[in-house]
Design an enzyme around this catalytic site. Structure first.
Site, PDB file in Angstrom:
ATOM      1  N   HIS A 172       6.386  -4.830  12.231  1.00 24.13           N
ATOM      2  CA  HIS A 172       5.742  -3.517  12.065  1.00 24.13           C
ATOM      3  C   HIS A 172       5.494  -2.869  13.417  1.00 24.13           C
ATOM      4  CE1 HIS A 172       2.767  -0.517  10.549  1.00 24.13           C
ATOM      5  NE2 HIS A 172       3.484  -0.617   9.450  1.00 24.13           N
ATOM      6  N   ASP A 181       5.941   4.270   4.780  1.00 28.01           N
ATOM      7  CA  ASP A 181       6.809   3.288   5.434  1.00 28.01           C
ATOM      8  C   ASP A 181       6.792   1.933   4.730  1.00 28.01           C
ATOM      9  OD1 ASP A 181       4.122   3.259   6.398  1.00 28.01           O
ATOM     10  OD2 ASP A 181       4.702   1.986   8.074  1.00 28.01           O
ATOM     11  N   HIS A 182       6.090   1.864   3.592  1.00 30.20           N
ATOM     12  CA  HIS A 182       6.073   0.618   2.829  1.00 30.20           C
ATOM     13  C   HIS A 182       6.603   0.765   1.401  1.00 30.20           C
ATOM     14  CE1 HIS A 182       3.837  -1.899   5.767  1.00 30.20           C
ATOM     15  NE2 HIS A 182       3.600  -0.689   6.246  1.00 30.20           N
ATOM     16  N   HIS A 242      -7.291  -1.617   5.806  1.00 30.29           N
ATOM     17  CA  HIS A 242      -6.459  -0.551   6.355  1.00 30.29           C
ATOM     18  C   HIS A 242      -7.086   0.800   6.016  1.00 30.29           C
ATOM     19  CE1 HIS A 242      -2.925   0.869   8.305  1.00 30.29           C
ATOM     20  NE2 HIS A 242      -2.326   1.334   7.241  1.00 30.29           N
ATOM     21  N   HIS A 275       1.318   3.868   2.022  1.00 30.11           N
ATOM     22  CA  HIS A 275       1.861   4.611   3.159  1.00 30.11           C
ATOM     23  C   HIS A 275       3.380   4.562   3.016  1.00 30.11           C
ATOM     24  CE1 HIS A 275      -1.968   4.325   5.816  1.00 30.11           C
ATOM     25  NE2 HIS A 275      -1.878   5.501   5.209  1.00 30.11           N
ATOM     26  N   HIS A 327       0.854  -1.201   0.000  1.00 28.67           N
ATOM     27  CA  HIS A 327       0.000   0.000   0.000  1.00 28.67           C
ATOM     28  C   HIS A 327       0.881   1.238   0.000  1.00 28.67           C
ATOM     29  CE1 HIS A 327       0.885  -0.488   4.273  1.00 28.67           C
ATOM     30  NE2 HIS A 327       0.294   0.643   4.574  1.00 28.67           N
ATOM     31  N   ASP A 363      -0.580  -3.781   6.188  1.00 26.95           N
ATOM     32  CA  ASP A 363      -1.104  -3.386   7.489  1.00 26.95           C
ATOM     33  C   ASP A 363      -2.600  -3.672   7.485  1.00 26.95           C
ATOM     34  OD1 ASP A 363       1.444  -2.281   7.544  1.00 26.95           O
ATOM     35  OD2 ASP A 363       0.789  -0.249   7.840  1.00 26.95           O
TER      36      ASP A 363
END
Lengths: 304, 304
Positions: A270, A66-67, A142, A64, A62, A212
């Protein structure tokens, strides 16, 4: 056949010292598959001696940061390092728009074919089917569209029992048929049953990547009996309310998923930056599902 | 007044183990100014104990990934960590488009005011003028629009000689006028010359950040007599052709710039990943300009 996952990052949204955000590398039969590519993934690969040039597939869960924020840097480095081999990239449709914009303003034309395959989070879909594995998206719940990935080894051919085929003088030309389970009929009409000539191959193993997501049962059926489950566990369960609010899972809930789907083993990761040490997260998960381990960066888990 | 720069990254396009791409942090009178923000800058700040929350200004030289790919992650982390204080961001106009797109798809609305000020690489321009410094863009000659940054301290007020003002009973109300260079006339008509009551403040110091650029004289006049010059030195001079082709500078050329502009000191950085050790780059530059140092990550240089 090698089937293992190496953790490159285990932190959630904000990095903390010595914990990078999410990335994992799968080695499947000596081919590398990257799942998520947070900022710093290139440095993590250098650190753990993962050869980025060997990656054939990249999967982004996805959008976000941090991914995926390490992705364009990685793609550029592969370009600068002379890659010519094609690369397949799977992720939410807007990822293409973001990459195109960044490459446009850096005036970069990648010197290798990059094939982009858009994923959708509203239904499960087979996105890859090659000689080694079948990969399906796992629709997760999410704040923005997000999919996990379910990687299942293919059933391999039966193994020939060398001494038996020699004993009965079975011609090499029939070996492929034997591996596929066929019996052998000799010129004199004798039937040799396949089970006496071959052994069944190992049961296919599987890996599920679930990050997530809010805790929920909608993906349990899909990953039932998974060999190794990676599940996010952003918070301890005393922060359940915060987990629900941010569409994340607690360590206790991750363990409940593993138990419910009859997973062989669980890795949790995570982790929120608020946890300086991870021992409480591990204990909490193990209280429900003992075969739990932490996603420690640099650690390789064999999926078996 | 504190005026110093800390190196957070010193590598060029592709990172290598233990060398991150470009980022630098300036501490000017206890305010932090970030220049460039490559991938991994947040981790580098954690590593060298730089408090990201204290950054007031961010300057991006150009849109090659090794100079800005850490930016959206940093802005997101500041948001997640509760920042409310305004942040000023300077960079090429398309940077805004890239950030907006990434924030849109991550469904992030920053909880602090982010003021974006577009820079242009076709002329020098004053982009910041506050109580401590004046900052000008330096038009550089790279493959895509690129500016350096020239940071010049402001001349501070004159310093009062405490013993003298006490000796002559000069009222405190006149101190500001004295600091500004005015004489003092006593009630009895006596004139006290300013030079007998105050000392001149230190000469303002300056810092020039020149990365990335083809060697050329067009910016020499602007940075003449700079106290501390940071200049990219991507290659050794035996790769001059490659430097020209890629619009970069060699270590020898960087030293020639320092010599030509009468810099007080030179820092070279932006090293190609091909150089596992940096000693040859340093020697080459020092052969022309002895007061050269390497941009070692974590090292702080006082600008004096």
């Amino acid at each position: 056949m090698r089937f293992e996952v190496t953790i490159l990052g285990s932190s959630s949204a904000t990095p903390i010292f010595n914990r990078n955000p999410t990335a994992q590398i799968l080695n499947i039969n000596e081919k590398l598959y990257l799942i998520d590519c947070a900022e710093g993934t290139q440095q993590q690969m250098l650190r753990f001696d993962v050869k980025a040039s060997r990656i054939d597939y990249i999967f982004i869960s996805h959008l976000h940061g941090d991914h995926y924020l390490g992705l364009v840097g990685l793609l550029s480095s592969l370009h600068l390092n002379g890659r010519k081999k094609a690369l397949k990239l799977y992720g939410p449709a807007p990822l293409k728009e973001i990459l195109d914009l960044q490459l446009k303003y850096s005036e970069t034309t990648l010197q290798y074919p990059l094939e982009f395959i858009a994923t959708t989070a509203d239904r499960r879909a087979i996105i890859l089917d090659n000689q080694d594995v079948i990969i399906e998206t796992i629709p997760l719940n999410h704040r923005i569209p997000c999919t996990g990935f379910f990687i299942k080894q293919k059933k391999r051919l039966r193994k020939i029992i060398r001494e038996k085929v020699e004993e009965f003088n079975i011609p090499v030309a029939y070996f492929t048929a034997l591996k596929k389970g066929r019996d052998y009929e000799a010129p004199d009409g004798t039937i040799y049953k396949n089970e006496s000539l071959t052994l069944d191959s190992e049961e296919p193993k599987s890996y599920a990547y679930c990050s997530d997501t809010l805790f929920g049962e909608q993906y349990f059926e899909q990953i039932k009996d998974v060999t190794l489950l990676y599940h996010e566990a952003t918070f301890l369960n005393d922060m359940l309310e915060r987990a629900i609010q941010t569409h994340h899972t607690t360590a206790l809930q991750a363990a409940q998923v593993a138990l419910s789907v009859n997973a062989g083993k669980l890795i949790i990761g995570h982790f929120s930056a608020r946890y300086k040490t991870l021992v409480d997260l591990l204990s909490e998960a193990q209280s429900v599902f003992p075969a739990t381990e932490l996603a420690i960066e640099g650690k390789t888990f064999i999926i078996s």
